[in-house]
Design a protein around this motif. Structure first.
Motif, PDB file in Angstrom:
ATOM      1  N   UNK A 160     -39.024 -18.116 -23.114  1.00 64.00           N
ATOM      2  CA  UNK A 160     -39.992 -18.363 -22.027  1.00 64.00           C
ATOM      3  C   UNK A 160     -40.729 -17.044 -21.356  1.00 64.00           C
ATOM      4  N   UNK A 161     -39.898 -15.773 -21.328  1.00 64.21           N
ATOM      5  CA  UNK A 161     -40.367 -14.684 -20.879  1.00 64.21           C
ATOM      6  C   UNK A 161     -41.610 -14.024 -21.963  1.00 64.21           C
ATOM      7  N   UNK A 203     -39.812 -23.248 -20.391  1.00 68.54           N
ATOM      8  CA  UNK A 203     -38.451 -23.452 -20.122  1.00 68.54           C
ATOM      9  C   UNK A 203     -38.269 -25.205 -19.946  1.00 68.54           C
ATOM     10  N   UNK A 204     -39.471 -25.536 -19.250  1.00 69.33           N
ATOM     11  CA  UNK A 204     -39.359 -27.093 -18.946  1.00 69.33           C
ATOM     12  C   UNK A 204     -39.335 -27.890 -20.410  1.00 69.33           C
ATOM     13  N   UNK A 208     -36.767 -30.181 -22.181  1.00 67.00           N
ATOM     14  CA  UNK A 208     -36.997 -31.685 -22.711  1.00 67.00           C
ATOM     15  C   UNK A 208     -36.867 -32.098 -24.011  1.00 67.00           C
ATOM     16  N   UNK A 209     -37.017 -31.050 -25.000  1.00 71.09           N
ATOM     17  CA  UNK A 209     -36.833 -31.266 -26.460  1.00 71.09           C
ATOM     18  C   UNK A 209     -35.142 -31.243 -26.489  1.00 71.09           C
ATOM     19  N   UNK A 210     -34.695 -30.293 -26.072  1.00 72.27           N
ATOM     20  CA  UNK A 210     -33.211 -30.510 -26.183  1.00 72.27           C
ATOM     21  C   UNK A 210     -32.304 -31.640 -25.383  1.00 72.27           C
ATOM     22  N   UNK A 211     -32.964 -32.048 -24.572  1.00 76.04           N
ATOM     23  CA  UNK A 211     -32.573 -33.270 -23.922  1.00 76.04           C
ATOM     24  C   UNK A 211     -32.623 -34.499 -24.895  1.00 76.04           C
TER      25      UNK A 211
END
Length: 244
Positions: A160-161, A203-204, A208-211
């Motif tokens: 993300x950074x 990060x979002x 979402x992918x990992x969820x």
């Protein structure tokens, strides 16, 4: 992290993804993955001078016809068009982060096979460095790079950074600086609005992918990535000493 930036006149936002932290505290090796905007015929020789062996061009065919350039690097060029839903962004003077996030989610089914192929290229090792590019090196490049990095085990915070560095690169431009042809119709103020990259957006996307899939790597296996190939890439791609 900004020390990973590579200065190429006329191509802001070029950076080596080496140095990002991965599994077991290791760091991604330099000279494997580089990301940025698609070069023009004028800027391509300097980019090729970095030793780039493979260019993965994520632009659509009509973009490639209008703005040529990657083929002048001397590298192998892989045209891998990726697109998302731009309806909430196109013509919008100030798109919201949620508009970009919707676009990123829509492009995942096109971006995932490309990310899987790049992991394969890294496993083979013969055609690196790999340069990932789109028009500005921001959205499509940001998503594909994030999928590759996260599949290899780079920490979400670092992914993300890295995504957020794009905004910093374009904010640093001054009126006299050379910049890509396809940005010249914008004022610097307009360009800075279009290149906002808050880390929370990436990060979002990853969350979402990992969820849904359990991991980015697992999602990529649905698009052709073999687990043994991924593990072989991880073994060869990371080094433990802290990067300079």
């Amino acid at each position: 992290m900004n020390t990973r930036r590579i200065m190429v006149p006329g191509l802001p936002n070029v950076r080596d993804l080496g140095g990002l932290r991965g599994p077991g505290g290791g760091y991604l090796r330099r000279g494997l993955l580089v990301r940025g905007p698609a070069p023009s015929p004028e800027t391509a020789p300097a980019l090729g001078g970095l030793g780039i062996r493979t260019v993965v061009d994520l632009r659509l065919e009509e973009e490639r016809r209008q703005y040529r350039g990657p083929e002048y690097t001397g590298a192998t060029v892989l045209s891998r068009p990726v697109a998302g839903d731009m309806s909430r962004i196109r013509g919008n003077v100030r798109p919201r982060p949620s508009d970009y996030l919707a676009n990123y989610r829509d492009m995942l089914t096109r971006a995932a096979p490309v990310a899987a192929e790049i992991v394969d290229l890294l496993a083979e090792g013969a055609e690196v460095p790999v340069y990932i590019c789109c028009a500005m090196g921001k959205d499509r490049t940001g998503v594909v790079s994030a999928l590759v990095l996260r599949a290899l085990g780079v920490r979400t915070a670092d992914v993300a950074r890295d995504y957020a560095l794009t905004a910093r690169a374009y904010r640093a431009l001054r009126s006299a600086d050379a910049r890509p042809n396809w940005t010249r119709e914008d004022t610097l103020a307009q360009l800075r609005l279009r290149t906002s990259t808050p880390a929370a957006t990436m990060r979002s996307l990853i969350a979402g992918i990992e969820a849904e899939h359990g991991s980015v790597a697992r999602m990529l296996t649905l698009h052709g990535l073999r687990e043994e190939t991924r593990l072989r890439t991880v073994v060869g791609a990371f080094t433990h000493p802290v990067p300079l």
